[in-house]
Each structure stands twice: as structure tokens, then as C-alpha cells.
Design a protein around this motif. Structure first.
Motif, PDB file in Angstrom:
ATOM      1  N   ARG A 116       6.468  75.767  65.969  1.00 44.61           N
ATOM      2  CA  ARG A 116       6.320  75.443  67.388  1.00 44.61           C
ATOM      3  C   ARG A 116       4.878  75.108  67.745  1.00 44.61           C
ATOM      4  NH1 ARG A 116       8.528  80.538  70.084  1.00 44.61           N
ATOM      5  NH2 ARG A 116       8.678  81.386  67.984  1.00 44.61           N
ATOM      6  N   TRP A 155       3.464  71.328  69.280  1.00 47.95           N
ATOM      7  CA  TRP A 155       2.774  71.102  70.542  1.00 47.95           C
ATOM      8  C   TRP A 155       1.310  70.731  70.350  1.00 47.95           C
ATOM      9  CZ3 TRP A 155       6.079  69.971  73.959  1.00 47.95           C
ATOM     10  CH2 TRP A 155       7.315  70.597  73.999  1.00 47.95           C
ATOM     11  N   ARG A 187      19.539  65.739  77.073  1.00 48.24           N
ATOM     12  CA  ARG A 187      19.560  66.665  78.219  1.00 48.24           C
ATOM     13  C   ARG A 187      20.502  66.182  79.314  1.00 48.24           C
ATOM     14  NH1 ARG A 187      20.419  69.960  81.145  1.00 48.24           N
ATOM     15  NH2 ARG A 187      19.062  71.418  82.263  1.00 48.24           N
ATOM     16  N   ASP A 214      19.605  71.014  75.717  1.00 50.17           N
ATOM     17  CA  ASP A 214      18.161  71.118  75.948  1.00 50.17           C
ATOM     18  C   ASP A 214      17.439  71.273  74.609  1.00 50.17           C
ATOM     19  OD1 ASP A 214      15.602  71.598  76.775  1.00 50.17           O
ATOM     20  OD2 ASP A 214      16.106  73.228  78.147  1.00 50.17           O
ATOM     21  N   VAL A 219      14.091  70.906  74.373  1.00 46.23           N
ATOM     22  CA  VAL A 219      12.718  71.343  74.620  1.00 46.23           C
ATOM     23  C   VAL A 219      12.608  72.866  74.587  1.00 46.23           C
ATOM     24  CG1 VAL A 219      10.819  71.359  76.287  1.00 46.23           C
ATOM     25  CG2 VAL A 219      12.180  69.280  75.957  1.00 46.23           C
ATOM     26  N   ARG A 220      13.516  73.553  75.255  1.00 51.13           N
ATOM     27  CA  ARG A 220      13.438  75.015  75.329  1.00 51.13           C
ATOM     28  C   ARG A 220      13.409  75.676  73.951  1.00 51.13           C
ATOM     29  NH1 ARG A 220      13.908  79.503  78.308  1.00 51.13           N
ATOM     30  NH2 ARG A 220      15.139  81.223  77.464  1.00 51.13           N
ATOM     31  N   PRO A 221      14.274  75.285  72.993  1.00 51.48           N
ATOM     32  CA  PRO A 221      14.199  75.916  71.673  1.00 51.48           C
ATOM     33  C   PRO A 221      12.835  75.726  70.999  1.00 51.48           C
ATOM     34  CG  PRO A 221      16.287  74.795  71.920  1.00 51.48           C
ATOM     35  CD  PRO A 221      15.449  74.394  73.093  1.00 51.48           C
ATOM     36  N   LEU A 274      10.117  75.701  72.554  1.00 55.35           N
ATOM     37  CA  LEU A 274       9.191  76.565  73.289  1.00 55.35           C
ATOM     38  C   LEU A 274       9.403  78.038  72.941  1.00 55.35           C
ATOM     39  CD1 LEU A 274       9.291  74.926  76.836  1.00 55.35           C
ATOM     40  CD2 LEU A 274       7.315  75.006  75.302  1.00 55.35           C
ATOM     41  N   VAL A 275      10.658  78.483  72.947  1.00 52.67           N
ATOM     42  CA  VAL A 275      10.946  79.907  72.741  1.00 52.67           C
ATOM     43  C   VAL A 275      11.384  80.223  71.311  1.00 52.67           C
ATOM     44  CG1 VAL A 275      11.565  80.150  75.163  1.00 52.67           C
ATOM     45  CG2 VAL A 275      13.355  79.724  73.481  1.00 52.67           C
ATOM     46  N   LYS A 286      18.006  79.415  69.692  1.00 48.42           N
ATOM     47  CA  LYS A 286      19.112  78.608  70.212  1.00 48.42           C
ATOM     48  C   LYS A 286      20.373  79.457  70.183  1.00 48.42           C
ATOM     49  CE  LYS A 286      19.650  74.330  68.933  1.00 48.42           C
ATOM     50  NZ  LYS A 286      19.812  73.103  68.117  1.00 48.42           N
TER      51      LYS A 286
END
Length: 233
Positions: free
Chosen positions: A23, A27, A179, A185, A187-189, A191-192, A195
Motif C-alpha cells: 500500500r 501511494w 465503482r 470499491d 480504492v478502499r482496499p 487504503l486499509v 477486502k
């Protein structure tokens, strides 16, 4: 930090797919590429930053090459090296459950990842021997002939630049389509890390000892970038 969490509902649980190193790579790479593009457009004194961003991308690519072999399960290249038959089944909507095409990178996503990494590698390589004929030259320019440097510079400033911007645009568009159309989604996976997936999906290892390996891999990339920069001194 554990690899999974016990949020299991409806036969699903939160599974750690993208480890911390992957991750952060994603980024930071996005920021460095954006910085390289913006600084190149600004020109002048900003070209020094263009070179710095390029060297940072070099270090990150070395890290990703190593992490693609020793990283978390779903970050390894082996997890998204799909056969042509698998790709065709995916395009037809006939993927087999055992292919797990929706866990990490899908077959199309894998093509995008390999294309982006490959094109970034070419952009970095050509930039290292480029000459803008104004105030900036690549740190390895003394190792190539003038004709080679001119060809590399031409590619770096024209085809390479526009192909890279095109691939980035396609990447962003694909995220939006997933999306808005498929209600997924992506993007969220990233980020965090997690899944919601079936209970039998194995998680990527993501703990302190793995982060130590990631630091070693990144250190090798930074060392190479530092050596390359020193050649232009």
C-alpha cells in the motif's frame, strides 16, 4: 497487526489482501510520478526535482521487483500471472471459482500493473541518459553514445510521456467504472488493506517481520538510486 479480522457476515470476512509495504509503495509511487510530471512541465530549476522524483521511482521499482517475489501472497507476481485462457474466461464472464480473479489483481488489472511497471522502468532508464540540451542531463549519460542519448531523450519526452499519462488515465477510469457500474470499491482496499471475501480465501502476511524484509528491499532500491545519482556528480 493481524493478517485478518473476524468480521464474518454472510459467509464473508475481512481478509488482508494488500500488506502495508504494498500500500505504501502504491501511494508513494503515485505521488512521485505526479511530482515528476509536474516538475517536468514547470521546467527550469524544477528539473532538479524531476530528476529526484525519477530516482525515487527507480528505488520504488527495485523494491516492487523484490517484493513481487517475497511480499504478501497477493502482492507476489505469481498471484496475478494469468494464462491467456484465464484472461479469455474473465472477459467472457466465465471465470472459475478456483482462479480467484477478484481477490487481488484481476486479469485486466494485472495487465495494467505490468504495463505501468514496465513503462515506468523504460521512462526511468531513458531519463537516466537523457539530455534536455538546456540545463539537465541524466546521471548516466556519460555511459552512452550521443545518438543513444538523443533517442532516449526523444522517447522520454514524447512517446514515453504520453503513453504513461494514457495508462494512468485508463487506470483511473477503470477504478471509476468498477465503482459506478460494478459497485466495487478498488480504492478502499488499497487504503486499509482488507477486502470482504469468502472464508476460504487465504490472507497476505502483514506483520513486523515482513515489514523488516520490506525495509531491506527498499534499502536496496535506495542504494541503487544513490549510486546512480553519484555517477552524475
Amino acid at each position: 497487526m493481524g493478517s485478518t479480522r473476524s468480521e464474518a457476515t454472510g459467509g464473508l470476512r475481512a481478509v488482508r489482501i494488500w500488506d502495508w509495504p504494498t500500500r505504501l509503495f502504491h501511494w508513494v509511487l503515485a505521488l512521485c510520478v505526479a511530482g515528476a510530471v509536474v516538475s517536468a512541465k514547470m521546467g527550469g530549476n524544477a528539473m532538479a526535482w524531476h530528476v529526484r522524483f525519477g530516482l525515487a521511482v527507480l528505488a520504488l521499482l527495485v523494491f516492487r521487483l523484490i517484493w513481487g517475489v517475497i511480499g504478501g501472497r497477493w502482492s507476489r507476481f505469481a498471484s496475478f500471472l494469468y494464462t491467456p485462457a484465464t484472461l479469455l474466461r474473465y472477459l467472457r464472464g466465465q471465470s472459475r471459482p478456483d482462479e480467484r480473479v477478484d481477490v487481488g489483481h484481476s486479469p485486466l488489472g494485472a495487465l495494467a500493473v505490468f504495463s505501468l511497471l514496465g513503462l515506468l522502468a523504460v521512462q526511468v532508464a531513458t531519463g537516466l541518459v537523457a539530455d534536455d540540451e538546456i540545463a539537465s542531463t541524466g546521471p548516466l549519460i556519460r555511459f552512452v553514445e550521443s545518438a543513444t542519448s538523443l533517442a532516449a531523450t526523444s522517447w522520454h519526452k514524447s512517446w514515453g510521456q504520453w503513453l504513461l499519462l494514457g495508462l494512468v488515465a485508463l487506470h483511473v477510469a477503470a477504478i471509476a467504472v468498477y465503482r459506478l457500474v460494478h459497485r466495487r470499491d478498488l480504492v478502499r482496499p488499497m487504503l486499509v488493506g482488507d477486502k470482504p471475501l469468502p472464508l476460504d480465501v487465504p490472507a497476505s502476511a502483514d506483520h513486523a517481520s515482513r515489514w523488516g524484509l520490506a525495509l531491506v528491499a527498499l534499502s536496496l532500491g535506495v542504494a541503487l538510486a544513490w549510486w546512480v545519482q553519484a555517477q552524475g556528480g
